[in-house]
Structure formats: structure tokens, C-alpha cells
Scaffold this active site. Structure first.
Site, short mmCIF file in Angstrom:
data_model
loop_
_atom_site.label_atom_id
_atom_site.label_comp_id
_atom_site.label_asym_id
_atom_site.label_seq_id
_atom_site.Cartn_x
_atom_site.Cartn_y
_atom_site.Cartn_z
N CYS A 60 0.91 -1.20 -0.36
CA CYS A 60 -0.47 -0.22 0.17
C CYS A 60 0.60 0.80 -0.15
O CYS A 60 1.89 0.91 0.05
CB CYS A 60 -0.84 0.01 1.59
SG CYS A 60 -0.02 -0.15 2.45
N ALA A 63 2.52 1.71 2.70
CA ALA A 63 4.35 0.80 2.95
C ALA A 63 5.91 1.96 2.29
O ALA A 63 6.58 1.97 2.39
CB ALA A 63 4.26 0.00 2.61
N ARG A 94 12.61 -3.78 6.75
CA ARG A 94 13.20 -3.87 5.21
C ARG A 94 14.42 -3.63 5.18
O ARG A 94 14.93 -2.95 4.02
CB ARG A 94 12.58 -2.67 4.76
CG ARG A 94 11.32 -2.58 4.23
CD ARG A 94 11.01 -1.50 3.27
NE ARG A 94 11.61 -0.59 2.71
CZ ARG A 94 11.90 -1.16 1.33
NH1 ARG A 94 10.86 -2.83 1.20
NH2 ARG A 94 12.96 -0.66 0.51
N HIS A 194 5.29 6.39 -2.29
CA HIS A 194 6.49 7.67 -3.05
C HIS A 194 6.37 8.92 -3.14
O HIS A 194 7.22 9.30 -2.92
CB HIS A 194 7.41 6.62 -4.50
CG HIS A 194 7.32 4.88 -4.08
ND1 HIS A 194 7.72 4.12 -4.90
CD2 HIS A 194 7.68 4.16 -2.66
CE1 HIS A 194 8.39 2.61 -4.67
NE2 HIS A 194 7.80 2.90 -3.27
#
Lengths: 546, 459
Positions: A60, A63, A94, A194
Site C-alpha cells: 500500500c 508502505a 526492510r 513514494h
């Protein structure tokens, strides 16, 4: 690249991949399953909604924003405003490594912060609890910066994280508090996050500190998140070559570096998908050109270093870069000479990320392996076909709701680092200045490109092509391995790495050699399943004569 | 220091949770649904939820974890997710062919008020559910309770939506598994077999999340409670719920629907809780406890007596899920150890009540559950009163390393070691394994840190 690999009839593959789908779904998926032709590059449907019920790799917006872009900066306290899960799942998973200057310097990456929103906060609003949480974080840590990330319910109930952040920022005076509207339902994948992250970092951080760092060749490294120490290796190479890194977006970075990033003279972009917005905005506001590079692969690293030297146009730098390459390459060559006979001619599939499915093809090429099929999880058409398609990309409802910042040249700080003519000259030399050619140009004719591959399609692809290695993420890892095919995780690197630069390339060669040639894959069948013992198979003659 | 910003001084927090000792409901629902044979869990929300839950479960089990999502976008969030769920059901039955889809909600679908009962009924009415196939559901809002609550809600949904009363009682006992590992569920089945009791265990993730490598990916592995078994639980003579938070709600629901009397016991972790489990099960079934089990118990007690000196007075900090750490705390006391700091992020008064009872011998013990009962607080308590052992999930390793404390991985998730899927922590043999691990943690430290002249050959 010459095709010595026998490709199955690609149109039949396409049919087989979609035949189980309901008609409407099949029609939609067909547009994302494309037979490549590097000469004429066909259109790929990308960055569109995943059909509900399809088992997808995608995550999503939250994230993409918190997990990917903001997560790696060590001295921001990242508070997730929402129920507990969102912050919990993004906690250290991550592998963005970071190296604080001293044992006392700030590092909050090991911490997980959440407002742990409860039902009463959903019903009556959560802003009060959010402000309380910000206050408590400030009182406990006195950080330079606190970032707030909105999760799904926050947007729906109308909590204003930006107003709350502003109020607290003004109250503290010495702590930069800012928020992100990165609710999970925005956009169609991580990609929306992003973009939202780029906007926020640009608005709230970049440009706050005008100190000019020493150094002749100053650049920022964009879209490198230091997974498994990738950024450390690139930093090592830069330092050796005399290139000054002002800021990384955002692997191994600090608030101070990001705030100072606009003083660099070049932005080099690794992951185009996640950070191209930043490159564009910095070019418009400050006059810093950006250039696509790739430090995944030894040859690619050498090429990228040469491009940087060419950009700065300094003979001394060019010589230094050649010296570094000459020093590093023999070590790489020794490893590849040993390994390549065992990997040559094998095949790979890559379904991952927004740039990795492209970059890692270079490493496979160095290993003598062919990428028979590849695709991204959350990329856009420009990442496949090249940036020249940007004007023809239709902006749909899912993209429209993500803010496009209106950027203009800064009246004081705008200073074009190169003239138009200089940039044109560099482009003619093959430098991807303010541009990106995409993945498909580099892939073989008749290879397959699949965007947002589904679980079902992956299994079919493996059955049809029987690749020697499959590259994807943790959710796919054990599914594919249960099929007897090794899977290399290209998000977490299976807890190894780094894979960038010269050292990284040799790490990758060794890992792939180990994986594709591991004898364990031949031990899966029990002896009684393969030879006799009532299973119907004939005893082998050698057993009888021995 | 990995957690260099954690101060010793404890200041009460109300807004900020730091390093939680819990996660959210849907992942528990997903895990529970994987314990039904032929079932595909479905997350009704944004893609990220499903992706995060699958990733976490996959890292914990190193196994395929298949689940689908309604892939909400902004449109669905505004207009409701019904269309997404109906489309998902159609796609799933045609592509992935499960026998059952187990839908759970998320904070998103709960906030907008999607009614899973109504949508699944519509799917049925619209003919989207093929003959002989099922869609079940559970409401699992992430802003209530924890992952344990979500597990309990899905198990309750399973019981309510499958159980039938035929009017004819069956000679079988339901064992409702609290949140435990596939290895633990296998152990429950083994113990019941030794006792000679016919049981229906649900959910049952053994042979699902510990599936063998065969060179073939089996989408629906052979394990999991079958639909037939689940339909029969309404006719069972009684139910035994293992855990008051994660298993009891399903037992209550089943009693309400089909009049199946139940008893709740602790998850059989440690000596005393296993004793109670064996007693309850043998009594419910009217069977004698066989020598085999008595001998198994004897072996555990034997090690406890042989090695008692190593346990005595050792201070322990632990965190995790209530149904697991309640009996574990009791076991630590049986070992003569001193559990002094305990947190669980899962809310509920039962935790406090039970801990008070269990810890009455240790009045100085700190324990807290629910909001802000997080690992940050636990770490601060440890800085004020150091311990000899830390027990908890993988995230505990950051504290353990900073404080140089031996660390026993226990609970969910365990992301950095294997074993939990294969070797049980429950029953007498599981408790023996725990005991061995605790001893190893102490002894490895002693071997590593002892002065040369104090280095022991025999221990």
C-alpha cells in the site's frame, strides 16, 4: 544480446496465463502481459488497479511512504497515526542499514512508534491522541524531527495530521514536525506513497540548510535505501574516486543531509520509480540536473562512474575514476572467471520492485544468464518503456488524487549547474540526463514482460519456462521454492548483500552460484520415490550389477 | 547500543506506544483461517494489510502463506467495499478454487461500515458461491484488541458458521486451540491419541504451515480441520478451550448455538497447566491417563529436580500473548524462578486477575497489559531492576543485546530462528524443550563469561 535461449511461443504463454480468469479479468490482464521487442517497444499497461481477489505482490501507499522513502533516515522519529499493525509490520523489516557517526548520535530506526488508535479515537477523532503522542515523543527524545504517517482510518475520519503537525512544530520551535497523508487506500500500490513521500520531504526538509559542503564534485544519491549495506558500498567507491556525497535519499541518511541536499551539483538516480519526483523538483527549483545511474552490476558501476565523471567534465576526476575501476575490476574478474562456467546459459525471472527487475538483469548478464521474463510490482509505463512515453500516460482517478506540487525556480537559490547546450552535449554522449530509457530496451526480443504479476501467473510461468532462478520477495519465496526452483529475494536479499558496486557484484555472483548449483535441489525426492520400491519405477541396471 | 534512546526513568505515556508487544486483529484471523483445510483467507481492506500479514506469517514460518485481498482504492473507501468483495469472491473461486473463503475485515472496511454478513449473503444470493463451497467471515477491526482478538474472532466465526446440531451426540470432544504453533497442535493430537480420546481440533495449522518440500507447491496443503469435522462440532459431547482470550469465545459461541458444554483451561505450557489439561481432557472423555503420559511427565519433573540449582531465584522479564505467558509465568514459578517484569499488549482484565493469582509469591513483580504495555516500558523496568533472562518474540533481541541478558525466543513472531513450527512448546515434552532452552541460555553464558579458573567441565 544474442538469443541462444529457446523461448516458448509467447502468444501461447499469454493465453495460458490468463485462461482461468473470468473474461473481464483476462481482458484486463492481457494488457499487462507483453511480448517484448526492444526495437519498437510495445505499450505495457502498468500502475493500474489490481483486480480484487487476485493474489498480488503489491502493498500500500503507507508502505511506500513510511517503509521505503522515510524509513531509512535514522534521526527522524516516525510516528504512525493509526491502529497498531501498520507501525508494527514496518518495524525493522526492510533492512535499511544505518551507521550513526558515534554511539551517541541519534538513531531511531530500531524503534517503532504508533498512536495505537482505539475505537474511541475512530469514533470521536484521533487528533488529540496524536498531539499527545507527538508531545511525549518530544519530551522523551528531543529529536530534530518528527514525521507523522496517516493510515487508512485517519483519512476517513478526517483527522488533520498536517494541522496537528504544524501546531506542534510551532509550539516546540526546535523540532520540525510534519505529516504525510499516505493512507493505504491511496493510489494502486506502494508507488502512490513514494510520490507522497517525495512531496513531503521536498516541502519540509530540502532547502533548510544552505551551508556549502567542501568538495569539488558534489552529488546526491537518489533512490538508494541502503538495504543490506548497498549505500555503504557506493559511499566507499565515491570516497575513493573523490566524489562528495551530500545526501542519500535516503539510505544511511540524516535530517541534516536531506536539508542540505540542494547544495549539490548533480542528482544521480538509482530507483527511478520511487524518487524521480525529487529529481524533477530539485531541477526546477534549484537547477540541479539529474541523471539515471545503476550501481547494480560491476560493469554498470563502472559505466555509472564514468558518466558522473563525464558530467563534471573534469579530466582529473575522469582519470581518478579510471584508476578506481582499474583497481576494483581485477578482483571482480577473478570471481566471475571462477563462477561463470557454472552459471552460463542459465535462465532467470525477475518480478520485483520498481527498478530492481531492471537493474538486476545487469548482474545476470555478467553471470552469462538470460532474463526470460521480468516485470515490476508497482512501476509505471515510463519504467518499462522509457520516459519519452510520459506525455501519453493517461492520468486516471487513482493517480489524480495524489498531489502534484507546483514548483517554480527559487528566486535566490536557483542556479542552473549546466547550460541547456551543455546538457544537450552530455545527452549526446549517452548520459541519461533528466531521462530514463526503461527496462524493455535492454531485454531480449520475445522475452516476456508482465506488470503486477499474480501468484497464478507466476506458477504458470515457472511451469512453462522452468527458470533456474526466480527473483521476487518474501511472500513468493517459499511458494516458488516448494516448486523446486530457488528464489532470490530482491527486497531483503535473503539477509545478505550488499549487491551494489564492485564488492556487491561479487557477493551476488557467489549467492547465485550457490543457489542454482546447490545439490539440495536434487535431493528432494526420496530414494523410494525415484527408484522402484513399489512405486512402479524400474530398478536401475547399475543397482543390479553392483 | 541498539536502543540507545531508552531512558531508565519511567514517565507515564498515554498517546505514544513504543515498541509494541502486540499487533493488529486481521493477522490473527488470517492465521486461524489457515487452520481450515482448503481455505483461502481473504483480507477485506487495502492491499497493504494482506501484504504485511502474509509477509509476517511467511517470515515466521518460512512457508507459503496464501491469502487474497479486496484491494481497496480510494473509490471503494468512499463508496463502500461491497463491489470489491463480490468481485474478489468471483475471481477467487474461478482462479484459486478453494473450498472456503474466510473473509476478515480491517480497520478500513470497519471504519466505512462494510457489513460482511450482508455482503456474503448477497454473494450467495447472486450465485457467486459455487455449490458445496463456503464463504465465512469475521469482523476484526484493527483498532480493537490485538492480533489475539482477531484470532479469537475468526475461530468464533468458524465455530458459529460451520457447527450444526443433528440432535445426535457424537463421542468426540472439541479441542479449541488457542493461538499456538503447528507443532503444538500436532502435540495436542498426539496427547489425545495417547489418552485414547477422539477429538476434533480446530483450527489446526499442522501440515499446513510445516508442509514438506516435495518439489510441488500444494496450494491447499493436506492439513487443516475439514469442513466435515467442523460441521460435526455441534454434536460433540463437550469442548475444551485452550486459553481464555484466544479460544474461549469460540467455545461460548458453540455452546450458545449448539448447546455444547465447555471448559476453559490454560494452554498446556509448563508442568501445572499440562497437568490441568490432561486432567480435564481425561475427565471429559472418562478415560484413565495411560502410563505413557505419566512417564512423560516424570521425565520433565526429573530434569526439574536434577537441575533445580540453575533455576533458583533467577529473575525473568517476559512479554507476549496472554494465553501463552500466563501458563509460562506459572511454569517459571514451578521452576523456582522469579518472573518480575511482564507485559502484554493484548487488553483484557483476565490477564491482570490471573497474573495477580499466579504472582502472589512475588509481590514486587511488575506486570501490565493493554494500552501502552509495550516493550519500551519492559526495557525501562529492566534497566531499573535487571534480570537474568528475557523471554519473548524476536524483537526482544535488541533489548537482550543492549542489556547483555540471555534471551529465549518464545511467542509470535519469531523471525530469526527456526524450530517453533517443528518442536512443540506445549505438553510435557514441549515444556522439557523450553526447560532445555532456558538451561542452555544460562549455561552458554556461564561458559562464555566464566573466569578461566572458574570454567566448569561438568554442569
Amino acid at each position: 544480446m544474442e538469443a541462444n535461449i529457446h523461448f516458448p511461443d509467447p502468444s501461447k504463454v499469454r493465453e495460458e496465463l490468463t485462461q482461468r480468469y473470468p473474461a473481464k479479468v483476462a481482458k484486463k490482464r492481457t494488457k499487462s502481459i507483453i511480448i517484448n521487442d526492444p526495437e519498437t517497444i510495445p505499450e505495457v499497461q502498468a500502475n493500474v488497479r489490481t483486480v480484487p481477489g487476485i493474489i498480488t505482490q503489491r502493498g500500500c501507499s503507507y508502505a511506500g511512504c513510511k517503509g521505503v522513502v522515510l524509513g531509512p533516515t535514522r534521526d527522524i522519529v516516525n510516528i504512525v497515526h493509526g491502529p497498531i499493525g501498520c507501525s508494527f509490520y514496518a518495524w525493522l523489516t526492510r533492512r535499511n542499514q544505518t551507521r550513526p557517526e558515534t554511539p551517541e548520535h541519534e538513531n531511531y530506526i530500531t524503534y517503532c512508534f504508533s498512536t495505537d488508535m482505539q475505537e474511541e479515537n475512530v469514533v470521536f477523532g484521533g487528533e488529540k491522541k496524536l498531539k499527545q503522542a507527538i508531545q511525549e515523543a518530544y519530551d522523551l527524545f528531543h529529536p530534530k524531527s518528527i514525521a507523522i504517517f496517516s493510515t487508512c482510518p485517519v483519512g476517513l475520519i478526517g483527522d488533520d495530521v498536517h494541522a496537528a503537525s504544524k501546531e506542534m512544530r510551532e509550539k516546540f520551535g526546535d523540532c520540525n514536525v510534519f505529516g504525510f497523508s499516505c493512507e493505504g487506500y491511496r493510489g494502486v500500490s506502494q508507488s502512490a506513497g513514494h510520490h507522497i513521500a517525495n512531496n513531503g520531504v521536498f516541502k519540509h526538509m530540502v532547502g533548510r540548510n544552505n551551508t556549502i559542503k567542501e568538495g569539488k564534485f558534489k552529488l546526491n544519491l537518489l533512490g538508494e535505501y541502503n538495504i543490506g549495506g548497498d549505500a555503504f558500498e557506493i559511499e566507499r567507491i565515491f570516497e575513493k574516486a573523490g566524489i562528495t556525497l551530500v545526501a542519500s535519499f535516503s539510505g544511511n541518511s540524516t535530517v541534516g543531509q536531506l536539508e542540505n541536499a540542494h547544495t549539490a551539483d548533480l542528482n544521480v538516480i538509482m530507483c527511478h520509480r520511487s524518487i524521480n519526483y525529487m529529481g524533477e523538483m530539485m531541477e526546477t527549483k534549484y537547477g540541479i540536473p539529474w541523471m539515471k545511474v545503476n550501481f547494480v552490476g560491476a560493469e554498470s558501476t563502472a559505466k555509472s562512474l564514468r558518466k558522473i565523471a563525464e558530467y563534471f567534465g573534469d579530466e582529473e576526476l575522469k582519470a581518478k575514476v579510471e584508476e578506481v575501476i582499474a583497481e576494483e575490476m581485477p578482483k571482480v574478474k577473478a570471481v566471475i572467471d571462477d563462477i561463470r562456467p557454472r552459471t552460463e546459459g542459465k535462465t532467470a525471472m525477475l518480478f520485483v520492485g520498481g527498478s530492481r527487475a531492471h537493474h538486476y538483469q545487469d548482474l545476470f548478464t555478467e553471470l552469462g544468464m538470460t532474463t526470460v521474463a521480468a516485470g515490476y510490482e508497482f512501476a509505471h509505463r515510463d519504467d518499462y518503456e522509457g520516459r519519452h512515453v510520459l506525455p501519453s500516460i493517461k492520468v486516471d482517478a487513482d493517480s489524480k488524487n495524489i498531489e502534484e506540487l507546483k514548483i517554480v525556480a527559487d528566486p535566490e537559490l536557483y542556479q542552473p549547474r549546466k547550460t541547456e547546450a551543455e546538457l544537450e552535449a552530455l545527452k549526446e554522449k549517452g548520459l541519461e540526463i533528466n531521462g530514463y530509457e526503461g527496462m524493455m530496451k535492454q531485454m531480449m526480443k520475445k522475452s516476456l514482460v508482465v506488470d503486477d504479476v499474480s501468484h497464478y501467473e507466476s506458477e504458470k510461468l515457472i511451469e512453462i519456462y522452468k527458470p533456474d532462478i526466480f527473483c521476487a520477495g518474501i511472500k513468493e519465496k517459499y511458494v516458488v521454492q516448494k516448486m523446486g526452483v530457488p528464489l532470490k529475494q530482491l527486497h531483503s536479499y535473503d539477509y545478505g548483500g550488499p549487491y551494489t558496486g564492485f564488492v556487491g557484484a561479487t557477493n551476488f555472483y557467489r549467492d547465485i552460484d550457490r543457489m542454482v548449483n546447490n545439490p539440495v535441489w536434487k535431493l528432494i525426492k526420496a530414494p523410494w520415490e525415484t527408484a522402484g520400491n513399489g512405486k512402479g519405477a524400474e530398478l536401475e541396471a547399475s543397482y543390479v550389477t553392483q | 547500543m541498539l536502543l540507545r534512546h531508552t531512558p531508565k526513568e519511567v514517565i507515564a505515556r498515554e498517546g505514544l506506544t513504543i515498541n509494541p508487544a502486540k499487533t493488529c486483529q486481521p493477522i490473527g484471523a488470517m492465521y486461524a483461517a489457515l487452520g481450515i483445510h482448503g481455505c483461502l483467507p481473504h483480507s477485506h481492506g487495502s492491499q497493504g494489510c494482506c501484504s504485511y500479514h502474509r509477509s509476517t506469517l511467511t517470515r515466521h514460518y518460512k512457508e507459503p502463506v496464501m491469502a487474497a485481498t479486496s484491494s481497496f482504492t480510494e473509490g471503494a473507501s468512499v463508496f463502500g467495499g461491497q463491489a470489491n468483495l463480490l468481485a474478489a469472491i468471483e475471481t477467487i473461486f474461478s482462479v484459486y478454487e478453494p473450498d472456503i473463503i474466510a473473509v476478515h475485515s480491517t480497520c478500513l472496511s470497519e471504519t466505512i461500515g462494510d457489513d460482511l454478513q450482508q455482503i456474503t449473503k448477497k454473494a450467495k444470493d447472486d450465485g457467486k458461491i459455487p455449490e458445496g463451497k463456503y464463504v465465512i467471515y469475521a469482523s476484526t477491526p484493527s483498532f480493537v484488541g490485538s492480533h489475539v482478538t482477531g484470532y479469537a474472532n475468526m475461530v468464533t466465526g468458524i465455530a458459529e458458521q460451520f457447527a450444526q446440531s443433528t440432535g445426535e451426540k457424537k463421542e468426540q470432544i472439541n479441542i479449541i486451540a488457542g493461538w499456538m504453533e503447528p507443532s503444538d497442535m500436532r502435540e495436542i493430537k498426539k496427547l489425545s491419541k495417547e489418552l485414547g480420546v477422539k477429538i476434533v481440533l480446530f483450527p489446526d495449522t499442522s501440515d499446513v504451515l510445516d508442509a514438506p518440500q516435495t518439489g510441488k507447491h500444494v496450494f491447499y496443503p493436506k492439513g487443516g480441520t475439514t469442513v466435515e469435522e467442523l460441521k460435526s462440532i455441534g454434536d460433540s459431547s463437550s469442548s475444551l478451550a485452550l486459553g481464555c482470550i484466544s479460544a474461549e469465545p469460540a467455545a461460548i459461541a458453540l455452546d450458545k448455538k449448539c448447546k455444547v458444554p465447555f471448559e476453559t483451561v490454560d494452554m498446556p505450557i509448563g508442568l501445572s497447566a499440562t497437568d490441568r489439561f490432561i486432567m480435564s481432557l481425561s475427565k471429559a472423555a472418562g478415560v484413565e491417563v495411560p502410563d505413557e503420559i505419566t512417564a512423560e511427565r516424570g521425565r520433565l519433573i526429573d530434569v526439574m529436580t536434577d537441575m533445580e540449582q540453575y533455576f533458583y531465584g533467577k529473575k525473568v522479564a517476559l512479554f507476549g500473548d496472554p494465553d501463552q505467558i500466563i501458563p509460562l509465568t506459572e511454569f517459571l514459578l514451578d521452576l523456582n524462578m522469579k518472573p518480575i517484569h511482564i507485559v502484554s499488549g493484548t487488553p483484557g482484565q483476565r490477564f491482570e486477575k490471573r497474573m495477580k493469582e499466579i504472582l502472589r509469591r512475588i509481590p514486587e513483580a511488575n506486570f501490565k497489559n493493554g494500552l501502552n504495555a509495550d516493550m519500551f516500558l519492559l526495557h525501562q523496568w529492566m534497566k531499573n531492576e535487571p534480570v537474568d533472562l528475557l523471554i519473548g518474540n524476536t524483537y526482544g533481541k535488541y533489548i537482550a543485546r543492549d542489556e547483555n541478558v540471555p534471551f529465549l525466543r518464545f511467542g509470535f513472531p519469531i523471525l530469526d530462528r527456526i524450530g517453533h513450527s517443528y518442536f512443540p512448546n506445549i505438553g510435557y515434552s514441549g515444556s522439557l524443550r523450553l526447560l532445555e532452552k532456558i538451561l542452555n541460555a544460562f549455561m552458554d553464558r556461564q561458559d562464555r563469561e566464566a573466569l578461566e579458573e572458574k570454567f566448569e567441565l561438568v554442569m
